[in-house]
Motif scaffolding. Sequence first.
Motif, short mmCIF file in Angstrom:
data_model
loop_
_atom_site.label_atom_id
_atom_site.label_comp_id
_atom_site.label_asym_id
_atom_site.label_seq_id
_atom_site.Cartn_x
_atom_site.Cartn_y
_atom_site.Cartn_z
N ILE A 664 -6.21 -3.54 -6.09
CA ILE A 664 -5.64 -4.00 -4.82
C ILE A 664 -6.78 -4.10 -3.80
N THR A 665 -6.82 -5.20 -3.09
CA THR A 665 -7.80 -5.38 -2.02
C THR A 665 -7.20 -4.95 -0.69
N GLN A 666 -7.93 -4.10 0.02
CA GLN A 666 -7.46 -3.61 1.31
C GLN A 666 -8.55 -3.79 2.36
N THR A 667 -8.17 -4.20 3.56
CA THR A 667 -9.14 -4.33 4.66
C THR A 667 -9.11 -3.08 5.53
N GLY A 668 -10.14 -2.94 6.36
CA GLY A 668 -10.22 -1.79 7.23
C GLY A 668 -9.09 -1.72 8.24
N GLY A 669 -8.45 -2.86 8.49
CA GLY A 669 -7.34 -2.85 9.44
C GLY A 669 -6.20 -1.96 9.02
N ALA A 670 -6.10 -1.65 7.71
CA ALA A 670 -5.02 -0.78 7.23
C ALA A 670 -5.11 0.60 7.86
N GLY A 671 -6.32 1.03 8.18
CA GLY A 671 -6.47 2.34 8.81
C GLY A 671 -5.84 2.41 10.19
N TYR A 672 -5.63 1.26 10.82
CA TYR A 672 -5.07 1.22 12.17
C TYR A 672 -3.63 0.72 12.19
N THR A 673 -3.17 0.09 11.10
CA THR A 673 -1.83 -0.50 11.12
C THR A 673 -0.90 0.05 10.05
N ASN A 674 -1.45 0.77 9.07
CA ASN A 674 -0.60 1.28 7.98
C ASN A 674 -1.20 2.58 7.45
N SER A 675 -1.12 3.64 8.25
CA SER A 675 -1.79 4.88 7.87
C SER A 675 -1.01 6.11 8.30
N TYR A 676 -1.22 7.18 7.55
CA TYR A 676 -0.74 8.52 7.90
C TYR A 676 -1.93 9.34 8.39
N THR A 677 -1.62 10.41 9.14
CA THR A 677 -2.70 11.34 9.46
C THR A 677 -3.16 11.97 8.16
N ALA A 678 -4.47 12.22 8.06
CA ALA A 678 -5.02 12.73 6.81
C ALA A 678 -4.47 14.11 6.48
N THR A 679 -4.34 14.97 7.48
CA THR A 679 -3.85 16.33 7.21
C THR A 679 -2.43 16.32 6.69
N SER A 680 -1.57 15.46 7.26
CA SER A 680 -0.18 15.42 6.80
C SER A 680 -0.07 14.82 5.40
N ALA A 681 -0.86 13.79 5.12
CA ALA A 681 -0.80 13.15 3.80
C ALA A 681 -1.27 14.09 2.71
N LEU A 682 -2.35 14.82 2.97
CA LEU A 682 -2.85 15.75 1.96
C LEU A 682 -1.87 16.90 1.75
N ALA A 683 -1.24 17.36 2.84
CA ALA A 683 -0.24 18.43 2.71
C ALA A 683 0.97 17.95 1.92
N ILE A 741 -5.14 8.24 6.37
CA ILE A 741 -5.03 7.84 4.97
C ILE A 741 -4.09 6.65 4.88
N SER A 742 -4.61 5.58 4.28
CA SER A 742 -3.82 4.36 4.12
C SER A 742 -3.42 4.21 2.65
N PRO A 743 -2.13 4.18 2.34
CA PRO A 743 -1.71 3.95 0.94
C PRO A 743 -2.07 2.54 0.51
N LEU A 744 -2.39 2.39 -0.76
CA LEU A 744 -2.74 1.07 -1.27
C LEU A 744 -1.51 0.19 -1.44
N TYR A 745 -0.34 0.81 -1.48
CA TYR A 745 0.91 0.04 -1.56
C TYR A 745 1.98 0.82 -0.80
N GLY A 746 2.99 0.11 -0.39
CA GLY A 746 4.03 0.71 0.44
C GLY A 746 3.69 0.60 1.90
N THR A 747 4.70 0.84 2.73
CA THR A 747 4.54 0.81 4.19
C THR A 747 4.78 2.21 4.73
N VAL A 748 3.87 2.68 5.57
CA VAL A 748 4.01 4.04 6.07
C VAL A 748 5.37 4.20 6.76
#
Length: 916
Positions: A664-683, A741-748
């Motif tokens: 899957i190709t992902q652009t850096g914009g995913a970090g700003y438009t489709n992302s979870y906080t890193a701490t919550s995603a890892l937890a 953290i931006s998932p490679l698929y799905g919408t946050v």
Amino acid sequence: MKTILPFLMLFLCSISYAQTTISGTVVDDSGQPIPGANILVIGTSTGTITDFDGGFTIKVNSNPPFALQASSVGFETVTEQITKNIQVINFVLKEGTSLDEVVISASRTPERIFESPVTVERLGLKEIKSTASVDFYDSLENLKGVDVNTNSLTFKSVNTRGFATFANNRFMQLVDGMDNSTPALNFPIGNLVGMVETDVLSVELLPGASSALYGANAFNGILFMQSKNPFDYPGIRASIKRGITSQEAAGDNAYTDVSFSAAHKFTNKFAAKVNFGYLKGTDWAANSEVDKNMPGGTRATNVNYNGVNVYGDIVFTNIRAAAGGLGVVPNVNVSRTGYNESDLTDFNAESVKADWGLYYRPFENDFEISYVGKVGTGSTIYQGTNRYHIDGFFQEQHKLEIKNKNFFLRGYVVGDKAGKSYDMEATAIQINRAWKSDTQWFGDYINTYVGATFAGATEEQAHAAARAAAETGRFEPGSPGFIAAYNKSINDPNLITGSKFQDASKYYHADGNYNFSHLTDFAEIQIGGSYRKYSLNSSGTIYTDSDGPINYSEYGIYTQIQKNLELSDALDLKLTGSIRYDKSEYFDGFFSPRISAGLTVNKNHNFRASVQTGFRNPTTQDLFIGLDTGAYVLVGSASDNLDRFSRSYNVSASGQLLGQPATITQTGGAGYTNSYTATSALAAAATGNAALLQVANPGLIKPEQISTAEVGYRGKYSNLIVDFSAYYNKYKDFISQGRVISPLYGTVGDGTLSFEAIKNRDYQIYGSYTNAEADVKSYGASIGLSTKILGNFDLSGSYTYAKLDFDQAKYPSFVTNFNTPEHKFKASFGNTELFKNFGFNVSYRFSDDYFWEATFGDGVVPEYHVLDAQINLVVPSMKSIFKVGGTNLTGKEYTTAFGTGFIGSMYYVSWVINNL
């Protein structure tokens, strides 16, 4: 012909009698000569300086009467009237105080420190000569309220009033009016390519915001370094310093620092100078094996070990997920084995710099046209998100300037080249992968673990067997395989397969100022402005500029009015008001006003107060970076930058079972438009609880703003000098860096597919640049005392208090990077003339412990006590000063930041020739 000849003879006679010769001496009030004192014919540019014996001779192309002025830093200025030719004048200068010294930085106009509307610190020739530090730049850490964070032997970061990292883009450094920050990094790199010590005239430092006069980058303070003009300081000067650095990790190593300056005043119209500096030593080695992931952890006790100065072990995976959920495999993260920093760098610290200048005064007065060129190259270590070996870094500056006492207009260009610089973390990762891919290494680990478990091994034994099997055949440091993989990586600018930085960025700057004080007596009125154009060109290794340079610009205009009011014989009031407007093409414009008042009482007491606002534009990295650090990808948040960073990622087998493609190709914009906080995603991934997920989607960055108030007092009590200041800062839209953290698929927020991507580790971690919602405040105070005791001994001390006012409990994941001790104490004791031509100085610094936060890592910096000392002998017959000194004489090593090498001791002998 008979008519013309008498007139011609009269004309020639008038020329011969127009030259007046004046000689004499300059001494202090105890009769000691003052070398290096300035002798100036008032109203002209004609001048000279005194020699080692305080003597001078000056020839003036005009007939008496005229006025001759003698001045020297630390002494009161004296003027004498010249009434005849071949006159002998003996000046006697009374010693002044530090408050009598003249500064320019506070108001862009000459004024005594005593009358400055804001806090200002200064180093002059006297202080540079007597410092116990190894050089003038290191001596900045003895100034009141100043923090100097040591990145390496040749790279030190100056800061005031908190919020410091080594990438200190909140602090500005000017050398003869030129910004010394690097185009690629957007912050100063200490004095690596700065000034040659024999050419330093003075150093001024303004703590706190100064946006009203100096623009967006003057947010936490400004350092001004001024060199010697060849019209005023002709001659040849040299300095050689030899010694050793001593550190437990690196041992005892040679240290050499050489400076050379040559300046000549050819005529009253033309002068030139050239300077050269060379420094070589061994850096403070960083060898911490403290585990970032587990307190007290080691490679033997933590399978997911990540050592502070061990690189490559940042690569990890969850071995159960990698095994397709196989139950016999534990649900733990396992990291690859890394390499120590000493395996990846030679710790060479080197600096080579040169500059030259041509100066032309067509009217033989203060109107001057000049060209200055500066080049520098060096090797050092820079600590940012990772640790970087800066090798052969090159920077150049070229400036044209026209000025007199009422105006200046200058333009300059600053360019850099990265040389052979590389990322040590990325290098270690690439060496590991050159030997064995991550997929193969973790596969070997899992297979061996499973086999050992079925054979009856305990979990600890199975992990040990798995690592031993996965490591079989590993490239050992120094082996042919290691050397080949290392060389390949550091010469490969593709950061997917290599670790080399490429850069040839530049910025172009122009600024000017006009002072109308000579045209009106009502008030001193100034106007000015500046323009800057950036051209970022890292070929995609730092910025998202693979397709060509990124260009953008900003400008600003300002004005200031300053009025002196004599309220009575005992009261004088100085009022200053200034305002500046700045505009970047990426953001709306900002106004930065400042109002200050200074009340002088009985000429010995000055009370001051000021309020101002300031701002800082996001840096080039905040806007345009696109850098894979190994642990995460940094993507700047300029609107046109988000999609310029693009990368293809492999999808796990579990993800493909959900119907996702293999890549899957992902652009850096995913970090700003489709992302979870890193701490919550890892937890959520660790617990399997989707309810823990928190949507991040950080907003795009905008300028940070500050409102600040400051009060201060300066006073003279007999031989006691007091300098006190206190401030309060409030920040809005605080610029911060977050982890998402931006998932490679799905919408946050969908609660299903995006969560499956998180569980399958089908995601990318991004470092985002945004503004915090949190209210951030800070306040502090400093007091300095200086006096003379026991006759002629100088004693001074200062205390600084700094406090962060921030609700960490309300914003537990927000990082301020305050990085400043709450309490600092500094003291100095010395005598420049203990006996004839012999002086000494001892300085002491104490820093409270504090917590260091930065992208490289967080940790406590323990309190430290540092003692430096020097003795010096002046030999007038050789025009020389000999100095023997040492720093950190207690031998107790310390650090100023988490992750850097501990600072040991330095011992040196120096010989300075003709540097008055």
